[in-house]
Design a protein around this motif. Structure first.
Motif, PDB file in Angstrom:
ATOM      1  N   TRP A  72      -6.056  83.946  30.365  1.00  0.00           N
ATOM      2  CA  TRP A  72      -6.910  82.864  30.845  1.00  0.00           C
ATOM      3  C   TRP A  72      -6.357  81.544  30.325  1.00  0.00           C
ATOM      4  N   GLU A  73      -6.678  80.474  31.043  1.00  0.00           N
ATOM      5  CA  GLU A  73      -6.318  79.127  30.608  1.00  0.00           C
ATOM      6  C   GLU A  73      -7.283  78.145  31.246  1.00  0.00           C
ATOM      7  N   CYS A  88      -8.482  82.531  35.445  1.00  0.00           N
ATOM      8  CA  CYS A  88      -8.335  83.899  34.929  1.00  0.00           C
ATOM      9  C   CYS A  88      -7.339  84.672  35.798  1.00  0.00           C
ATOM     10  N   SER A  89      -6.468  85.444  35.133  1.00  0.00           N
ATOM     11  CA  SER A  89      -5.466  86.241  35.854  1.00  0.00           C
ATOM     12  C   SER A  89      -5.393  87.639  35.264  1.00  0.00           C
ATOM     13  N   VAL A 123     -12.730  79.411  38.113  1.00  0.00           N
ATOM     14  CA  VAL A 123     -14.181  79.372  37.942  1.00  0.00           C
ATOM     15  C   VAL A 123     -14.558  78.110  37.174  1.00  0.00           C
ATOM     16  N   ASP A 124     -15.550  77.369  37.688  1.00  0.00           N
ATOM     17  CA  ASP A 124     -16.075  76.219  36.954  1.00  0.00           C
ATOM     18  C   ASP A 124     -17.108  76.708  35.941  1.00  0.00           C
ATOM     19  N   PRO A 155     -15.178  75.758  25.555  1.00  0.00           N
ATOM     20  CA  PRO A 155     -14.313  74.703  26.101  1.00  0.00           C
ATOM     21  C   PRO A 155     -14.421  73.363  25.384  1.00  0.00           C
ATOM     22  N   ARG A 156     -15.577  73.058  24.795  1.00  0.00           N
ATOM     23  CA  ARG A 156     -15.748  71.729  24.193  1.00  0.00           C
ATOM     24  C   ARG A 156     -14.736  71.461  23.088  1.00  0.00           C
ATOM     25  N   TYR A 157     -14.281  72.506  22.401  1.00  0.00           N
ATOM     26  CA  TYR A 157     -13.313  72.311  21.321  1.00  0.00           C
ATOM     27  C   TYR A 157     -11.939  71.892  21.849  1.00  0.00           C
ATOM     28  N   ASP A 158     -11.696  72.109  23.132  1.00  0.00           N
ATOM     29  CA  ASP A 158     -10.408  71.732  23.718  1.00  0.00           C
ATOM     30  C   ASP A 158     -10.466  70.403  24.462  1.00  0.00           C
TER      31      ASP A 158
END
Length: 332
Positions: A72-73, A88-89, A123-124, A155-158
Motif C-alpha cells: 500500500w502507499e 492498495c495492490s 480508496v479515499d 495518514p495524519r502522521y504523513d
C-alpha cells in the motif's frame, strides 16, 4: 637444628597454603570463564533455534498465503475534503480468467482492477482518522478465497504537522483571598515538522480559564530577537532542532521561542490552561498544552502528575471544529 624445624615447617605450610589459594583462585577464574562460555554457547544455540523456528513459520505462512506480493502507499491528499488517497495492490500466486478481487477497508468492500497480474484499487480514506485495511477477497465463480492483511494506518502522521511544545523554567504559587496567584517564568519551546513541505502561518500562546478563553499572545515567527535578548540564569540557550521537511512559505521557520514571565490569577475551584496554537498553510489549527493548574476550592493545586505533558497536539479547522482530539478535555 631442631629448634628451627618448627618455624621452617610453619613457613613451608604457609607457603603451601598461599600456593593452594592461588591455584584455587585460578581454577575459579577458569570455571567462571568456562561457565560464561557455556552460557554464551547456550544463548547462541537458543537464538539459532528461535531463528530457525521463525524462518520455518515465515516460510509456512508464505507458502500458505494466496498472495505473491501485497503493498500500500498514499497518493494525493485533499485537505478540503479531509481525505487522502490510499493505493492498495495485491498479486495473487494463482488466478484464472474471470477472477475478481476486492479489498475491505474500514468495513467497506472495494472492487480492485487487474493489470499485469496485479489487482489495484484507489480508496479515499479519512485524513484525520485511523484506517484499517482488513483483508482481500478473491472470487472465482461461486468460491471465495480470503487473505488477511490487517494494515493499520494513520495518514495524519504523513501529511499533517507534528507539533511539540513545552515550557521550561520555574513556577511558584500562593493562595490569598480566593485567588491562587501563579507565577510562571521560563521559555516556551515549539517545534513543528512534517514529512511533506509545509507552511506555518501563525504561532499563538492562548490562556484559558474553565473553558473560556482569556487572552492571546502572538509569538514571532522569527526568533532573531529572542536570541538577541534572552538571558537565562545559567547562561544556557535553547538548542534549535532541525526540521524533517523543507518548509515553504515562511522564512525563517521554527523552532519558535517565547520568553515568558507573568503572574496568573486563578480563582479557587478553577482550572487554568496555557496552550500553544499553530496555524498551518491549510488553515488547520494545532493546539498543544504547555501548562495547566487545577486549583481546589480551598486554594490548593490538585496534583495531576502532569499527565497532559507531551500530549499529541489536537487539530481543529479554522472555525474551531475538532478534526482530531487526543485529549479533548484539556481544552474544555
Amino acid at each position: 637444628m631442631k629448634k628451627y624445624l618448627s618455624p621452617i615447617l610453619a613457613a613451608a605450610a604457609c607457603l603451601l597454603v598461599v600456593i593452594c589459594m592461588v591455584q584455587i583462585s585460578r581454577l575459579n577464574q577458569r570455571i567462571s570463564t568456562l561457565e560464561s562460555n557455556v552460557i554464551n554457547q547456550i544463548s547462541y544455540v537458543r537464538n539459532e533455534v528461535n531463528a530457525i523456528s521463525s524462518n520455518i513459520s515465515d516460510s509456512l505462512e508464505e507458502q500458505a498465503s494466496l498472495l505473491a506480493d501485497s503493498s500500500w502507499e498514499y497518493g494525493e491528499a485533499d485537505y478540503d475534503a479531509r481525505t487522502v488517497e490510499l493505493i492498495c495492490s495485491v498479486s495473487p500466486k494463482e488466478y484464472v480468467s474471470g477472477t475478481e478481487a476486492a479489498i475491505v477497508v474500514d468495513d467497506a468492500e472495494h472492487p480492485m482492477t487487474l493489470s499485469g497480474g496485479t489487482f489495484t484499487v484507489h480508496v479515499d480514506v479519512p485524513l484525520f482518522g485511523e484506517v484499517h485495511a482488513a483483508k482481500v477477497m478473491l472470487r472465482e465463480g461461486e468460491g471465495v478465497r480470503t487473505e488477511l492483511l490487517d494494515w493499520y494506518l494513520s495518514p495524519r502522521y504523513d501529511y499533517l504537522l507534528n507539533v511539540y511544545a513545552d515550557l521550561s523554567g520555574s513556577a511558584t504559587g500562593s493562595p490569598r483571598d480566593g485567588i491562587y496567584t501563579y507565577h510562571r517564568n521560563g521559555v516556551v519551546n515549539i517545534n513543528a515538522d512534517c514529512k511533506q513541505p509545509y507552511e506555518v502561518k501563525a504561532v499563538t500562546l492562548v490562556e484559558v480559564m474553565n473553558g473560556k478563553e482569556l487572552g492571546r499572545t502572538s509569538i514571532p515567527l522569527d526568533s532573531t530577537e529572542f536570541f538577541e535578548n534572552y538571558q537565562s540564569g545559567n547562561g544556557a540557550m535553547p538548542e534549535p532542532a532541525a526540521n524533517v521537511a523543507q518548509p515553504v512559505g515562511v522564512d525563517p521557520v521554527g523552532p519558535f521561542y517565547y520568553e515568558l514571565e507573568k503572574d496568573y490569577e486563578i480563582p479557587y475551584g478553577s482550572t487554568w490552561t496555557l496552550y500553544v496554537e499553530i496555524e498551518d498553510g491549510n488553515s488547520l489549527v494545532y493546539r498543544c498544552v504547555i501548562d495547566r493548574q487545577n486549583i481546589s476550592d480551598s486554594g490548593e493545586p490538585i496534583d495531576e502528575y502532569h499527565w497532559w505533558q507531551g500530549s499529541e497536539a489536537s487539530i481543529y479547522d479554522s472555525d474551531g471544529n475538532v478534526l482530531y482530539a487526543h485529549n479533548p478535555e484539556l481544552y474544555q
